[in-house]
Design a protein around this motif. Sequence first.
Motif, PDB file in Angstrom:
ATOM      1  N   PHE A 514       0.832  -1.192   0.000  1.00  0.00           N
ATOM      2  CA  PHE A 514       0.000   0.000   0.000  1.00  0.00           C
ATOM      3  C   PHE A 514       0.868   1.245   0.000  1.00  0.00           C
ATOM      4  O   PHE A 514       1.956   1.250   0.568  1.00  0.00           O
ATOM      5  N   VAL A 515       0.329   2.301  -0.649  1.00  0.00           N
ATOM      6  CA  VAL A 515       1.135   3.513  -0.827  1.00  0.00           C
ATOM      7  C   VAL A 515       1.547   4.103   0.511  1.00  0.00           C
ATOM      8  O   VAL A 515       2.603   4.718   0.637  1.00  0.00           O
ATOM      9  N   ASN A 516       0.702   3.893   1.555  1.00  0.00           N
ATOM     10  CA  ASN A 516       1.041   4.512   2.834  1.00  0.00           C
ATOM     11  C   ASN A 516       2.039   3.723   3.671  1.00  0.00           C
ATOM     12  O   ASN A 516       2.371   4.132   4.774  1.00  0.00           O
ATOM     13  N   GLN A 517       2.529   2.625   3.154  1.00  0.00           N
ATOM     14  CA  GLN A 517       3.506   1.851   3.923  1.00  0.00           C
ATOM     15  C   GLN A 517       4.866   1.884   3.239  1.00  0.00           C
ATOM     16  O   GLN A 517       4.966   1.727   2.022  1.00  0.00           O
ATOM     17  N   ALA A 519       8.923   0.253   3.762  1.00  0.00           N
ATOM     18  CA  ALA A 519       9.676  -0.784   4.460  1.00  0.00           C
ATOM     19  C   ALA A 519      11.093  -0.297   4.743  1.00  0.00           C
ATOM     20  O   ALA A 519      11.788   0.177   3.836  1.00  0.00           O
TER      21      ALA A 519
END
Lengths: 562, 562
Positions: A514-517, A519
Amino acid sequence: MTTPAEFYETHRELLDKAIEAAGARDYWSAYPESPSKSIYGETAAADGEQAFKALLGKDFPVEVPGATTHVATERSPYGIELGIRYPKGEPGELIAAARAALPGWRAVGPHGRAGIAAEILRRINARIFEMAHAVQHTSGQAFVMAFQAGGAHAQDRALEAIAVALAESTRIPGTTTWSKPQRGGDPLRLEKTSTVVGRGVSLMIGCNTFPTWNGYPGLFASLVTGNPVIVKPHPGAVLPLAITVQIAREVLAEAGQDPNVVTLAVEEPGESIAATLATHRDVRIVDFTGSSEFGNWLEANARQAVVYTEKAGLNTVIVDSTDDYKAMLRNLAFSLSLYSGQMCTTPQNLLVPAGGIETDAGHRSPDEFAADLGAAVGKLLGDPKRAAGTLGAIVNDGVLARLAEAGSLPSVVHASTEVADEQFPGATIRTPLIARLDAADEKAYTREWFGPISFVITTESTEHSLRLFTETVRDHGALTASVYSTSDEVLAAAREAALDAGVHLSQNLLGGVFVNQTAAFSDLHGTAANPAATASLSDSAFVTGRFFTLQSRHHLSEQSHA
Amino acid sequence: MTTPAEFYETHRELLDKAIEAAGARDYWSAYPESPSKSIYGETAAADGEQAFKALLGKDFPVEVPGATTHVATERSPYGIELGIRYPKGEPGELIAAARAALPGWRAVGPHGRAGIAAEILRRINARIFEMAHAVQHTSGQAFVMAFQAGGAHAQDRALEAIAVALAESTRIPGTTTWSKPQRGGDPLRLEKTSTVVGRGVSLMIGCNTFPTWNGYPGLFASLVTGNPVIVKPHPGAVLPLAITVQIAREVLAEAGQDPNVVTLAVEEPGESIAATLATHRDVRIVDFTGSSEFGNWLEANARQAVVYTEKAGLNTVIVDSTDDYKAMLRNLAFSLSLYSGQMCTTPQNLLVPAGGIETDAGHRSPDEFAADLGAAVGKLLGDPKRAAGTLGAIVNDGVLARLAEAGSLPSVVHASTEVADEQFPGATIRTPLIARLDAADEKAYTREWFGPISFVITTESTEHSLRLFTETVRDHGALTASVYSTSDEVLAAAREAALDAGVHLSQNLLGGVFVNQTAAFSDLHGTAANPAATASLSDSAFVTGRFFTLQSRHHLSEQSHA
């Protein structure tokens, strides 16, 4: 006692791996994100919950230089009583204690400091269940997310910062021999020593939503590069950082170091000690996550310090076309819903051309797309139990007030509703609100609406979307951007627009990313290339401003010639 | 045409070696410092002189965007007529041209940019004799020093900056694959691309004394990290940088690039275009070498940019004891005399305990030491021809005015005298002035007296000297410091004091290494840890603020799984 060198030896393999991973930037993680018994042990979950509960309603056990009173400022978004009281020191005494700790911390050297930092992380990881409860009941993150984002992922981000800081502060060797040939004579020979010297007292200002994930990189980068750190949590999210400070001081003391290398600075709401500390002449580094307003103030006023901020912006999605409409809607619906959109990375502005978009499910007008997205959110959150696990709880009244304000917009296509939680009846849980806007409504959408509020905005064309994207992000910043298109030309133009705008770009996310995560050890978070942040977690620039390399040199005597 | 990639291949071995050397920091040099025929060729010296002479009294052949007039502002400290006229563009046109060049330069990538930068250096080195004359007749450096410091050493410093910039901007790989294991399913797989994006238009403000040595690091670091550079020379030292810009534009054009990636900005004295350019919203990087006054102004006012300054300070020598008094005096005398003390690294304040110093030649009181130092300077400069070769010429009237002011101090122990030059009868050459002061005379010695002016200052004790050293350098800055002592305790205390003060330290220099000289690829120049500089040539921090790393990511399709 364990010496810093011994802590380094203990964690050397981990640190070496982390440095390698931070360079390779493929997949790597040091701290398991699954709260499973097979990893953390049979009793870890129950022990952690018990440890958390044992803290409630009591004086939190951490020493603070010069503290004479206690403050209790937290309120659980899940409605339980916290009542934890933290010792409160005066800014002047905190800074004096940090300054006094500085020479000793400098003498430890980068490797010893990294060893101590890694040991602090090891012990934070050992208390991950307790930490997850602490993060849940201060930020409002649902338990599993608190375990992952506030626990394992925050620890990975911390280790990444330690690795980058250790690598950068040891690029110049500690000792070198310089031998310059001379015509018709012995070479000129010097021995040269390089010492890493921290910039000075470091201040970490935590935020309400991600106290550990956003706070750890600055904290650990400053520590490894030789700076004592004053940790100033948000009054609404003290506990996760108080536990962190407690552990750090414990390890420092065991390593024979002054525990005031890390101190806790709490306040009553409205005391503004962050501003007082950040502008003190002896505070030389400031890390801040939070509102653009205070972040911009810090950048303008904390002139004696280097200031690393992560603020807010207009996270944007350019919707052009897709060959998997369902997957796109599912992916976007999850991004809007996760932690009720209370992430600095949640999309706010979804740009859709007036002529509509081509999809494998047929052509969709902007209105149809907005309705479909609302339906996808509804489907995702249809089961209340699953909804609560995705949404978490609303962190504070500011978000509720914005949600009420957005509710009065003329064209809400998906209204925000309340969701009940079985386990915590007092929890404040809301679904995302989606409203329709036009490109001309820039007054509404060029403002950041932090929380579960997003806009489907009609543009003239995808080209117009890209132009609007670049202009608004250049002016107002963004932490994330994404594009959906089946056209290679549009994707290439979007990549170029993202470079111009200065923001990272996700392309056609359809599955479990998802764009909001982001790593650790792979994705950078923030770019420093637009107004939303002056830092990128964690590139070299995030650490190199925290220290200086000082050299001394002398002739090499003949006896050491051999 | 030669592509950027081809230039990179041509210089790859050199760049690899330079990166290795910048990391190892032992002795390495790429550009021979000896103006010998066996190295540079039989006719190089004569050709270079002729090339220099051919430029005099003419319009200098370099294209400047929007230039309509020419200016001639230089005056040779050796008294010869220069009369070189440079095309003058308006600040707004220079910035517009740089901005227009930006996207193309970004697209070249770090390796291609480093290849082009290395080719520029190769051609600068090929014109080293011409450059030496240019540096001599603008800065006043004697010819051999101009050849070395303004030629070979400046080129080494440039290559060092290129190496550090290339290394730092390629730490994050251009493309990586991220594969995260999923329980009971295929891994999540993404391809990620990282692009280096320059901060924006870069401005390099040159100085009068070391136009190339101090100017090259910022120029080349900015170029390699993706930023177009506007080169703004000091009105008194335009030619060395005009030649540099000419060569840069020639190579850029050959590589198919917009030559406006590097432009020349000249002015009439008093036009203050440096201030205009430095505070323009589109100028995002400023490199400056020069006065503390303007450097501090830039730091305070060029808020839209990152500002790297190298200013001035109180370079200090702590004299405690020595076992080779003669060698110490000889070493110090040379440091005070070299280029008439017109180096930002020349010692100004020599601290001697009131009780005197122990030496192999017996005990010496502060007055005796001052007299001996004056005698050593006299001996070094006894032969006028050798004196002229060491002293060079006085760069400008500001230095002469300070020298006159210092001459009126009550306790001058070695007066400054005029020296005649055989080759250039119009040269303005002066020997160093040494005056005696007391620790209480802080009004006099806490000010920087740029030029051949130094003070022997009586302190209570070596301990007091060290305290005074730390306090004055912390408050006023320094680029160099040195200590003479036979005591291990004093040396250790001096090293600690230097770390506290934030300055590099030389210990017991007695032979052919001088405190005012630093070697590229080994010594850092400046620390950023005291007020004399915000930059260190060239550590990681000098380059990492010049670029951002922007990522894009997308799912990896199964066909590229292999």
